[in-house]
Design a protein around this motif. Structure first.
Motif, PDB file in Angstrom:
ATOM      1  N   ALA A 110       1.068  -1.452  -0.107  1.00  0.00           N
ATOM      2  CA  ALA A 110       0.134   0.129   0.072  1.00  0.00           C
ATOM      3  C   ALA A 110       0.971   1.295   0.089  1.00  0.00           C
ATOM      4  CB  ALA A 110      -0.895   0.235   1.265  1.00  0.00           C
ATOM      5  N   VAL A 111       1.890   1.518   0.696  1.00  0.00           N
ATOM      6  CA  VAL A 111       3.490   2.657   0.432  1.00  0.00           C
ATOM      7  C   VAL A 111       3.580   2.352  -0.473  1.00  0.00           C
ATOM      8  CG1 VAL A 111       5.007   2.785   1.749  1.00  0.00           C
ATOM      9  CG2 VAL A 111       2.823   1.846   2.660  1.00  0.00           C
ATOM     10  N   MET A 112       3.886   1.207  -1.688  1.00  0.00           N
ATOM     11  CA  MET A 112       4.658   1.885  -2.689  1.00  0.00           C
ATOM     12  C   MET A 112       3.566   1.928  -3.687  1.00  0.00           C
ATOM     13  SD  MET A 112       7.446   0.831  -3.932  1.00  0.00           S
ATOM     14  CE  MET A 112       7.994   1.276  -5.918  1.00  0.00           C
ATOM     15  N   ALA A 113       2.176   1.514  -3.764  1.00  0.00           N
ATOM     16  CA  ALA A 113       0.894   1.788  -4.262  1.00  0.00           C
ATOM     17  C   ALA A 113       1.007   3.807  -4.366  1.00  0.00           C
ATOM     18  CB  ALA A 113      -0.276   1.228  -4.403  1.00  0.00           C
ATOM     19  N   PHE A 114       0.894   4.300  -2.887  1.00  0.00           N
ATOM     20  CA  PHE A 114       1.028   5.847  -2.676  1.00  0.00           C
ATOM     21  C   PHE A 114       2.261   6.162  -3.639  1.00  0.00           C
ATOM     22  CE2 PHE A 114       1.737   8.999  -0.383  1.00  0.00           C
ATOM     23  CZ  PHE A 114       1.601  10.092  -0.313  1.00  0.00           C
ATOM     24  N   ALA A 115       3.254   5.603  -2.891  1.00  0.00           N
ATOM     25  CA  ALA A 115       4.208   6.148  -3.241  1.00  0.00           C
ATOM     26  C   ALA A 115       5.204   6.894  -5.296  1.00  0.00           C
ATOM     27  CB  ALA A 115       5.754   5.812  -3.460  1.00  0.00           C
ATOM     28  N   ARG A 116       4.258   5.503  -5.576  1.00  0.00           N
ATOM     29  CA  ARG A 116       3.748   5.347  -7.350  1.00  0.00           C
ATOM     30  C   ARG A 116       2.818   6.150  -8.015  1.00  0.00           C
ATOM     31  NH1 ARG A 116       4.118  -0.726  -7.430  1.00  0.00           N
ATOM     32  NH2 ARG A 116       6.517  -1.434  -8.217  1.00  0.00           N
ATOM     33  N   HIS A 117       1.605   6.534  -6.995  1.00  0.00           N
ATOM     34  CA  HIS A 117       0.577   7.316  -7.541  1.00  0.00           C
ATOM     35  C   HIS A 117       1.213   9.068  -7.264  1.00  0.00           C
ATOM     36  CE1 HIS A 117      -3.467   8.976  -7.673  1.00  0.00           C
ATOM     37  NE2 HIS A 117      -3.034   9.857  -6.494  1.00  0.00           N
ATOM     38  N   ARG A 118       1.594   8.902  -6.317  1.00  0.00           N
ATOM     39  CA  ARG A 118       1.999  10.142  -6.322  1.00  0.00           C
ATOM     40  C   ARG A 118       3.041  11.010  -7.243  1.00  0.00           C
ATOM     41  NH1 ARG A 118       7.186  12.223  -4.681  1.00  0.00           N
ATOM     42  NH2 ARG A 118       7.885  14.299  -3.872  1.00  0.00           N
ATOM     43  N   LEU A 119       3.802  10.322  -8.178  1.00  0.00           N
ATOM     44  CA  LEU A 119       4.664  10.270  -9.158  1.00  0.00           C
ATOM     45  C   LEU A 119       3.578  10.812 -10.438  1.00  0.00           C
ATOM     46  CD1 LEU A 119       7.822   9.168  -7.786  1.00  0.00           C
ATOM     47  CD2 LEU A 119       7.545  11.313  -7.791  1.00  0.00           C
ATOM     48  N   SER A 120       2.197  10.445 -10.075  1.00  0.00           N
ATOM     49  CA  SER A 120       2.181   9.965 -11.995  1.00  0.00           C
ATOM     50  C   SER A 120       1.812  11.084 -12.272  1.00  0.00           C
ATOM     51  CB  SER A 120       0.555   9.356 -11.110  1.00  0.00           C
ATOM     52  OG  SER A 120      -0.416   9.715 -10.647  1.00  0.00           O
TER      53      SER A 120
END
Length: 234
Positions: A110-120
């Protein structure tokens, strides 16, 4: 009754109170600050002059609601972006607390998904810019667009490719505990450049700059490979 200035050996704490008051209450006049902080008008103006010189505050015309009276509007003091950055630690703590909760409830994925979403959003904005230049020029172009967004990036050539250095990281304190922030950024670089990338150093790990090795762009082949990002050894 006239406010009595509180004597302090070091003016820095008082200036912090001034900026904190403006941050919490919005643009304020010198008289507002003097009353709010129980300081003399002369003392407040001395601190305001210092904060203006440092670029922490700026002056604006006071906004008048309703009918405007005679004379020029009073000047108000507002906090600048540089001034806000002095309070970033509080936001860092909030971000870390939020990610800790996310990790506890949703796990590392979930943390990784957030990190990726932040940079999208950045990736969508950078992609058409990089598509306009030749593959060999894309590392330099990437550094330029990163610098425009405040990352202070630069590149240098090596026999094996390009090294890109980022001299500023807005999430360094968060990434100390959550390296997924750095991993997601490396993945974004790999997708934008069409090649794998390798992190050599990060500010979050205590290095002076974030350094990323960007190999030469691969030549076109009939079989395409999916670019990956090599993780920094822990």
């Amino acid at each position: 009754m006239q406010a009595v200035e509180k004597v302090s050996v070091d003016d820095a704490p008082t200036r912090t109170r001034v900026t904190q008051s403006i941050l919490e209450n919005g643009p304020s006049t010198a008289a507002d600050l003097a009353e709010r902080l129980q300081l003399t008008p002369a003392a407040v103006r001395r601190h305001l002059d210092h904060l203006l010189a440092e670029g922490i505050l700026e002056t604006r015309d006071q906004r008048i609601v309703g009918q405007r009276g005679r004379g020029r509007p009073a000047k108000v003091f507002a906090i600048t972006d540089a001034g806000r950055s002095t309070f970033e630690n509080a936001y860092d703590e909030l971000a870390v607390d939020a990610l800790r909760f996310l990790a506890q409830t949703g796990g590392d994925d979930a943390v990784m998904a957030f990190a990726r979403h932040r940079l999208s959003g950045l990736e969508e904005r950078y992609r058409p810019m990089l598509a306009m230049v030749e593959p060999a020029e894309r590392p330099r172009a990437l550094a330029q667009v990163l610098s425009a967004d405040g990352f202070a990036a630069s590149t240098s050539s090596t026999p094996a490719g390009t090294q890109m250095c980022q001299h500023h990281c807005p999430v360094a304190h968060v990434a100390e505990e959550f390296p997924q922030m750095c991993e997601a950024e490396s993945e974004m670089f790999a997708r934008l450049l069409g090649t794998h990338v390798q992190r050599l150093a990060t500010i979050a790990h205590g290095d002076g700059v974030c350094t990323t090795h960007l190999p030469h762009a691969p030549e076109s082949h009939s079989t395409k490979t999916v670019p990956t990002a090599e993780r920094l050894p822990s």
